[in-house]
Design a protein around this motif. Structure first.
Motif, PDB file in Angstrom:
ATOM      1  N   GLU A 344      15.784  77.301 -17.004  1.00  0.00           N
ATOM      2  CA  GLU A 344      16.340  76.859 -18.284  1.00  0.00           C
ATOM      3  C   GLU A 344      17.597  77.651 -18.619  1.00  0.00           C
ATOM      4  OE1 GLU A 344      16.313  74.694 -21.985  1.00  0.00           O
ATOM      5  OE2 GLU A 344      15.255  74.394 -20.103  1.00  0.00           O
ATOM      6  N   GLN A 345      17.540  78.974 -18.432  1.00  0.00           N
ATOM      7  CA  GLN A 345      18.688  79.822 -18.734  1.00  0.00           C
ATOM      8  C   GLN A 345      19.849  79.546 -17.777  1.00  0.00           C
ATOM      9  OE1 GLN A 345      17.162  83.795 -18.588  1.00  0.00           O
ATOM     10  NE2 GLN A 345      15.946  83.571 -20.453  1.00  0.00           N
ATOM     11  N   ALA A 346      19.513  79.222 -16.520  1.00  0.00           N
ATOM     12  CA  ALA A 346      20.569  78.972 -15.544  1.00  0.00           C
ATOM     13  C   ALA A 346      21.304  77.674 -15.825  1.00  0.00           C
ATOM     14  CB  ALA A 346      19.980  78.937 -14.133  1.00  0.00           C
ATOM     15  N   ASN A 347      20.664  76.752 -16.530  1.00  0.00           N
ATOM     16  CA  ASN A 347      21.257  75.431 -16.744  1.00  0.00           C
ATOM     17  C   ASN A 347      21.650  75.161 -18.187  1.00  0.00           C
ATOM     18  OD1 ASN A 347      21.047  74.421 -14.033  1.00  0.00           O
ATOM     19  ND2 ASN A 347      18.843  74.283 -14.349  1.00  0.00           N
ATOM     20  N   HIS A 348      21.407  76.104 -19.087  1.00  0.00           N
ATOM     21  CA  HIS A 348      21.721  75.877 -20.494  1.00  0.00           C
ATOM     22  C   HIS A 348      22.477  77.059 -21.080  1.00  0.00           C
ATOM     23  CE1 HIS A 348      18.720  72.714 -19.979  1.00  0.00           C
ATOM     24  NE2 HIS A 348      19.174  72.173 -21.100  1.00  0.00           N
ATOM     25  N   ASP A 349      23.238  76.755 -22.088  1.00  0.00           N
ATOM     26  CA  ASP A 349      24.020  77.761 -22.794  1.00  0.00           C
ATOM     27  C   ASP A 349      23.149  78.438 -23.850  1.00  0.00           C
ATOM     28  OD1 ASP A 349      26.317  79.127 -23.925  1.00  0.00           O
ATOM     29  OD2 ASP A 349      26.195  77.651 -25.539  1.00  0.00           O
ATOM     30  N   ASP A 350      23.145  79.775 -23.858  1.00  0.00           N
ATOM     31  CA  ASP A 350      22.288  80.516 -24.786  1.00  0.00           C
ATOM     32  C   ASP A 350      22.698  80.302 -26.241  1.00  0.00           C
ATOM     33  OD1 ASP A 350      20.810  81.534 -22.717  1.00  0.00           O
ATOM     34  OD2 ASP A 350      21.979  83.377 -22.547  1.00  0.00           O
ATOM     35  N   LEU A 351      23.991  80.178 -26.497  1.00  0.00           N
ATOM     36  CA  LEU A 351      24.473  80.119 -27.883  1.00  0.00           C
ATOM     37  C   LEU A 351      24.185  78.776 -28.538  1.00  0.00           C
ATOM     38  CD1 LEU A 351      26.062  81.461 -30.196  1.00  0.00           C
ATOM     39  CD2 LEU A 351      28.147  80.531 -29.170  1.00  0.00           C
ATOM     40  N   THR A 352      24.525  77.694 -27.873  1.00  0.00           N
ATOM     41  CA  THR A 352      24.413  76.363 -28.485  1.00  0.00           C
ATOM     42  C   THR A 352      23.175  75.596 -28.053  1.00  0.00           C
ATOM     43  OG1 THR A 352      25.691  75.331 -26.708  1.00  0.00           O
ATOM     44  CG2 THR A 352      26.924  76.214 -28.593  1.00  0.00           C
ATOM     45  N   ARG A 398      28.413  76.509 -32.646  1.00  0.00           N
ATOM     46  CA  ARG A 398      27.158  75.763 -32.798  1.00  0.00           C
ATOM     47  C   ARG A 398      27.371  74.506 -33.636  1.00  0.00           C
ATOM     48  NH1 ARG A 398      24.658  81.074 -32.556  1.00  0.00           N
ATOM     49  NH2 ARG A 398      25.154  81.452 -34.751  1.00  0.00           N
ATOM     50  N   ALA A 399      28.200  74.637 -34.688  1.00  0.00           N
ATOM     51  CA  ALA A 399      28.484  73.465 -35.523  1.00  0.00           C
ATOM     52  C   ALA A 399      29.248  72.409 -34.725  1.00  0.00           C
ATOM     53  CB  ALA A 399      29.282  73.882 -36.757  1.00  0.00           C
ATOM     54  N   ALA A 400      30.194  72.836 -33.872  1.00  0.00           N
ATOM     55  CA  ALA A 400      30.935  71.889 -33.040  1.00  0.00           C
ATOM     56  C   ALA A 400      30.002  71.197 -32.051  1.00  0.00           C
ATOM     57  CB  ALA A 400      32.055  72.616 -32.298  1.00  0.00           C
ATOM     58  N   ALA A 401      29.053  71.948 -31.486  1.00  0.00           N
ATOM     59  CA  ALA A 401      28.096  71.352 -30.557  1.00  0.00           C
ATOM     60  C   ALA A 401      27.246  70.301 -31.254  1.00  0.00           C
ATOM     61  CB  ALA A 401      27.206  72.448 -29.958  1.00  0.00           C
ATOM     62  N   THR A 402      26.811  70.614 -32.479  1.00  0.00           N
ATOM     63  CA  THR A 402      26.015  69.646 -33.250  1.00  0.00           C
ATOM     64  C   THR A 402      26.835  68.399 -33.560  1.00  0.00           C
ATOM     65  OG1 THR A 402      24.740  71.453 -34.230  1.00  0.00           O
ATOM     66  CG2 THR A 402      24.685  69.335 -35.362  1.00  0.00           C
ATOM     67  N   ARG A 403      28.105  68.579 -33.926  1.00  0.00           N
ATOM     68  CA  ARG A 403      28.962  67.443 -34.242  1.00  0.00           C
ATOM     69  C   ARG A 403      29.107  66.521 -33.019  1.00  0.00           C
ATOM     70  NH1 ARG A 403      33.095  66.878 -37.854  1.00  0.00           N
ATOM     71  NH2 ARG A 403      31.586  67.886 -39.255  1.00  0.00           N
ATOM     72  N   LEU A 404      29.269  67.104 -31.844  1.00  0.00           N
ATOM     73  CA  LEU A 404      29.443  66.292 -30.641  1.00  0.00           C
ATOM     74  C   LEU A 404      28.165  65.530 -30.290  1.00  0.00           C
ATOM     75  CD1 LEU A 404      31.508  68.742 -28.390  1.00  0.00           C
ATOM     76  CD2 LEU A 404      32.308  66.624 -29.438  1.00  0.00           C
ATOM     77  N   THR A 405      27.019  66.208 -30.358  1.00  0.00           N
ATOM     78  CA  THR A 405      25.767  65.526 -30.017  1.00  0.00           C
ATOM     79  C   THR A 405      25.444  64.429 -31.028  1.00  0.00           C
ATOM     80  OG1 THR A 405      24.549  67.283 -31.171  1.00  0.00           O
ATOM     81  CG2 THR A 405      24.807  67.496 -28.788  1.00  0.00           C
ATOM     82  N   GLU A 406      25.770  64.659 -32.315  1.00  0.00           N
ATOM     83  CA  GLU A 406      25.520  63.627 -33.320  1.00  0.00           C
ATOM     84  C   GLU A 406      26.480  62.450 -33.163  1.00  0.00           C
ATOM     85  OE1 GLU A 406      25.894  65.688 -36.976  1.00  0.00           O
ATOM     86  OE2 GLU A 406      23.843  66.501 -36.956  1.00  0.00           O
ATOM     87  N   THR A 407      27.706  62.717 -32.737  1.00  0.00           N
ATOM     88  CA  THR A 407      28.698  61.656 -32.601  1.00  0.00           C
ATOM     89  C   THR A 407      28.348  60.689 -31.475  1.00  0.00           C
ATOM     90  OG1 THR A 407      30.457  63.081 -33.464  1.00  0.00           O
ATOM     91  CG2 THR A 407      31.136  61.179 -32.150  1.00  0.00           C
ATOM     92  N   PHE A 408      27.911  61.240 -30.335  1.00  0.00           N
ATOM     93  CA  PHE A 408      27.695  60.392 -29.165  1.00  0.00           C
ATOM     94  C   PHE A 408      26.236  60.024 -28.945  1.00  0.00           C
ATOM     95  CE2 PHE A 408      31.717  62.522 -28.413  1.00  0.00           C
ATOM     96  CZ  PHE A 408      32.515  61.457 -28.031  1.00  0.00           C
ATOM     97  N   GLY A 409      25.314  60.758 -29.589  1.00  0.00           N
ATOM     98  CA  GLY A 409      23.910  60.395 -29.492  1.00  0.00           C
ATOM     99  C   GLY A 409      23.335  60.595 -28.103  1.00  0.00           C
ATOM    100  N   PRO A 410      22.186  59.959 -27.840  1.00  0.00           N
ATOM    101  CA  PRO A 410      21.484  60.169 -26.559  1.00  0.00           C
ATOM    102  C   PRO A 410      22.157  59.498 -25.377  1.00  0.00           C
ATOM    103  CG  PRO A 410      20.343  58.525 -27.889  1.00  0.00           C
ATOM    104  CD  PRO A 410      21.438  59.072 -28.751  1.00  0.00           C
ATOM    105  N   ASP A 411      23.140  58.635 -25.613  1.00  0.00           N
ATOM    106  CA  ASP A 411      23.786  57.925 -24.510  1.00  0.00           C
ATOM    107  C   ASP A 411      24.795  58.786 -23.762  1.00  0.00           C
ATOM    108  OD1 ASP A 411      22.348  55.679 -25.179  1.00  0.00           O
ATOM    109  OD2 ASP A 411      23.909  54.926 -26.538  1.00  0.00           O
ATOM    110  N   ALA A 412      25.140  59.927 -24.319  1.00  0.00           N
ATOM    111  CA  ALA A 412      26.139  60.805 -23.698  1.00  0.00           C
ATOM    112  C   ALA A 412      25.486  62.104 -23.252  1.00  0.00           C
ATOM    113  CB  ALA A 412      27.280  61.091 -24.668  1.00  0.00           C
ATOM    114  N   PHE A 413      26.081  62.726 -22.245  1.00  0.00           N
ATOM    115  CA  PHE A 413      25.652  64.038 -21.771  1.00  0.00           C
ATOM    116  C   PHE A 413      26.698  65.040 -22.242  1.00  0.00           C
ATOM    117  CE2 PHE A 413      25.174  67.482 -18.724  1.00  0.00           C
ATOM    118  CZ  PHE A 413      23.791  67.601 -18.633  1.00  0.00           C
ATOM    119  N   VAL A 414      26.323  65.889 -23.210  1.00  0.00           N
ATOM    120  CA  VAL A 414      27.247  66.846 -23.822  1.00  0.00           C
ATOM    121  C   VAL A 414      26.900  68.247 -23.333  1.00  0.00           C
ATOM    122  CG1 VAL A 414      28.149  67.784 -25.979  1.00  0.00           C
ATOM    123  CG2 VAL A 414      27.474  65.372 -25.847  1.00  0.00           C
ATOM    124  N   ALA A 415      27.903  69.025 -22.963  1.00  0.00           N
ATOM    125  CA  ALA A 415      27.683  70.379 -22.444  1.00  0.00           C
ATOM    126  C   ALA A 415      28.754  71.318 -22.979  1.00  0.00           C
ATOM    127  CB  ALA A 415      27.712  70.379 -20.920  1.00  0.00           C
TER     128      ALA A 415
END
Length: 761
Positions: A344-352, A398-415
């Motif tokens: 999980e740590q190797a594939n995900h960002d700790d902050l966001t 973190r707020a920018a990450a939330t904005r991106l995931t909310e904008t594109f929803g589950p159809d997009a892969f955001v990283a």
């Protein structure tokens, strides 16, 4: 501090006293062996004194430990040792009254056993770093394994040796009663197991506010009772050599050493325990396995010797095997969870909490359907982070990450790819991804109760089939192109960008070779005084003439040097060469030597070594710092932060600071208050508009007035005609630079001009 010093001196005296009792006991024992019929109580006074010294040492340690768990720990030890001292007094009095060695009576046995229990309780109640229930279970299983193994080995050892109970109901030489033998065996067994378990417990979990080395000084205490059992057959023919009295001497010394260690530790800030205890866990984790190995070896030996395994050892071995199996199952479960967490740590960002670049690239690599990739970068994030602080900067991400995931929803892969750079992967049939990302940041982000308006710059790339794995690189090339065009915009990848990237890569390699081969030269353009044209300064300009090739324009290689970081090495060479020429002119012309202006890039200003490099170069050439002026751009220090701090450090060296192309950047007037400027170089665009309407001359006039008011030197750049020079003088300018006066040339031309006091053509 005075109190701590006093306690330290007390601890030192306690240690000396404990050593004195030990030496005295040895001397008395040896004297008794050399004499005739020494009294049986000979060693008991020194033994009682040593036990009392141990209790006093624990009290001294408690006094230095302050309030809290550490103080209570040492107080519990003091109470336990006090009980031990009481039992020793009773045992010693019984020996003195009887005139011969006696068995411990019920009171002494109770005191001894209570003391062991008290020490064990103090160890168990030691504070420890916070841990999960899994870690607690593993710790207790390890302790249980070691405890059972120690019990099996110690029990077998005790039954294999005679019981060291001198005398009995029939006096000297009699046989001890079964009850007293069992009591002594219980004391020895509990003492040994308690010591082993305490060592493992402290080694695994730590001691919190109690000094670790102090506890390790106490670890050998568990060996005293088995040692007494072992040496009894050797001294039983010498009534005055009481093993109980002799055991008190090392007890007193060990407690005194532990107390001194704790006192020296007093007043120090507590250390971080996490990494340290993890390392200690790794060192101590072999103890349970070693205990099992020793026990198995003993069981095999007993079985081979007797031909069978006694019921008690057989039952204990079953318990031990059960504990080991449970511990291994727990370890297997922990390892599985650990692998999951590591993945999980190797594939995900700790902050966001978003997927990271590694997972984004892997997802893109495995994709087969057409896709569109966008890479967006938050504009001015570095400046915002410096102004708001790291905590709010993290909250902004973190707020920018939330904005991106909310904008594109589950159809997009955001990283989150890196720093303030995010990636978005969507199906290839969706259009206008760049526009959607730009619109996503039109509304402010909520950060720590405040609204922050942050824009984004975006690069987009689309592809299918064999182009899919390369989309991330192409999107990042498009992002660079968008940044060159400005902020809050997007660019799509084109084939020309690939060509440009390859050209830049080739140019960067050639730059490196050029630096190593000495292909760069400096030319100087004079800065003259109006109206006479006397040279007062020169601007150093770098030129590149590759061996066997055509000259390369600075407009082409400087941006590449900036992007690759080669500008640091190139800039250092420019400073070195310009200072060498400035030193030569200073030596020849003294105070009339021209100032040398050296351009410093935005990337150089972010290098923390730059001020030291400039200072050492100036000192090495013996230059007057006032003869060097460093030219910077407005945009390089507009955001403040590290770049502006570097400029202040440079100005503190005594060198001048010039704002190049003044009037074309951002917030110029604000910079004049925050940046330690000495010279304004007015941009050529304002000079070109001279001799036109009054409105066209207004800005040039205003800039001259501002410079004069603030006590700054104003230099007009790009002067190309006699009319411009005359008009600049009329508007109040005293210094100018341009092709009308001289084109850039090698240092030799400046030498000739200075010698002839004329400006070179």
């Amino acid at each position: 501090m005075r109190s701590v010093d006093g306690t330290a001196r007390t601890a030192g005296r306690v240690l000396i006293l404990a050593v004195v009792w030990a030496v005295l006991s040895v001397l008395l024992g040896v004297a008794g062996l050399l004499g005739d019929a020494p009294p049986a109580w000979l060693l008991w006074p020194a033994g009682i004194a040593a036990a009392g010294t141990a209790g006093y040492a624990a009290l001294v340690a408690a006094a230095s430990a302050g309030e809290g768990m550490a103080r209570r720990f040492w107080q519990r030890l003091a109470a336990a040792v006090g009980l031990l001292t009481l039992g020793t007094v009773g045992h010693g009095l019984a020996t003195a009254l009887a005139g011969h060695p006696t068995s411990m009576n019920a009171v002494s046995a109770t005191c001894y056993l209570g003391s062991v229990a008290g020490i064990a309780y103090a160890m168990v109640r030691l504070p420890h770093p916070p841990r999960s229930w899994r870690a607690s279970l593993a710790m207790y299983l390890d302790i249980a394994v070691v405890g059972v193994a120690a019990a099996l080995v110690t029990t077998h050892f005790l039954w294999s040796f005679p019981v060291p109970l001198p005398g009995g109901p029939d006096g000297p030489g009699g046989h001890p009663t079964p009850g007293l033998a069992a009591g002594l065996m219980l004391i020895v067994l509990v003492t040994a197991i308690t010591a082993v378990v305490a060592v493992v417990r402290v080694g695994i979990t730590g001691a919190g506010p109690v000094h670790g080395p102090a506890l390790w000084y106490l670890a050998p205490l568990g060996l005293l009772a088995p040692a007494c059992w072992l040496i009894y057959p050797v001294v039983e023919d010498h009534p005055h050599l009481s093993v109980t009295a002799m055991a008190m001497q090392p007890l007193g010394v060990l407690f005194a050493l532990a107390a001194r260690s704790q006192v020296r530790y007093a007043g120090r800030p507590p250390r971080a325990v996490s990494a340290r205890w993890v390392r200690r866990w790794r060192r101590i984790s072999v103890v349970p396995y070693a205990a099992v190995a020793i026990t198995v070896g003993m069981l095999v030996t007993v079985t081979l010797h007797l031909g069978y395994l006694p019921p008690g050892l057989a039952g204990g071995s079953v318990v031990l095997i059960t504990l080991v199996v449970i511990r291994q199952l727990a370890a297997l479960s922990d390892n599985t969870d650990l692998l999951d967490r590591l993945e999980e740590q190797a594939n995900h960002d700790d902050l966001t909490g978003l997927p990271n670049r590694r997972m984004f690239a892997a997802t893109l690599q495995a994709r087969t359907a057409p896709a569109v990739v966008a890479v967006c970068d938050l504009d001015g994030f570095g400046t915002l982070n410096d102004r708001l602080g790291d905590e709010r900067g993290d909250e902004l991400l973190r707020a920018a990450a939330t904005r991106l995931t909310e904008t594109f929803g589950p159809d997009a892969f955001v990283a989150r790819l890196l720093g303030d750079e995010f990636g978005v992967l969507i199906d290839g049939d969706q259009e206008h991804l760049g526009e959607r990302l730009i619109r996503a940041f039109r509304m402010p982000l909520r950060v720590d109760g405040h609204d922050l308006l942050v824009t984004a710059t975006v690069g987009v790339a689309a592809g299918r089939d064999e182009a899919l794995p390369d989309l991330l690189r192409r999107a990042e090339l498009a992002l660079k192109a968008a940044k060159r065009a400005g902020a809050n915009r997007y660019a799509e990848h084109t084939a020309e960008l690939d060509s440009t990237a390859q050209h830049d890569a080739d140019l960067a390699a050639a730059l490196r070779r050029g630096l190593d081969m000495g292909e760069f030269r400096l030319v100087y353009q004079p800065i003259v005084e109006l109206p006479g044209g006397r040279i007062t300064g020169v601007e150093a300009l770098v030129r590149w003439h590759p061996a066997g090739g055509d000259p390369v324009s600075p407009a082409e290689f400087i941006p590449v040097a900036e992007q690759t970081g080669l500008i640091l090495d190139l800039g250092l060479w420019v400073i070195e060469t310009a200072c060498a020429d400035a030193s030569r002119w200073q030596l020849r012309h003294g105070k009339d030597a021209p100032r040398v202006n050296i351009n410093v890039s935005a990337r150089q200003l972010l290098d923390p070594d730059l001020p030291d490099q400039v200072a050492s170069t100036i000192a090495r050439y013996g230059l007057d710092p006032d003869k060097i002026t460093l030219e910077i751009t407005e945009t390089s220090v507009f955001g403040g932060g590290a770049a502006l701090s570097t400029v202040h450090e440079l100005r503190d060296l005594g060198v001048g600071v010039a704002l190049d192309d003044f009037g074309t950047g951002q917030s110029s007037l604000t910079l004049l208050r925050t940046c330690p400027v000495t010279t304004l170089k007015v941009d050529k665009s304002f000079i070109d508009e001279l001799n036109g309407t009054a409105e066209q001359e207004a800005i040039a006039t205003s800039l001259s007035t501002i410079a004069a008011t603030l006590g700054l030197r104003a230099v007009a750049e790009g002067v190309e005609t006699q009319a411009q020079a005359a008009r600049l003088e009329a508007l109040g300018y005293r210094y100018a630079q341009g092709y009308f006066f001289a084109k850039p040339g090698p240092a030799a031309l400046i030498d000739k001009a200075l010698e002839s006091a004329a400006v070179p053509d």
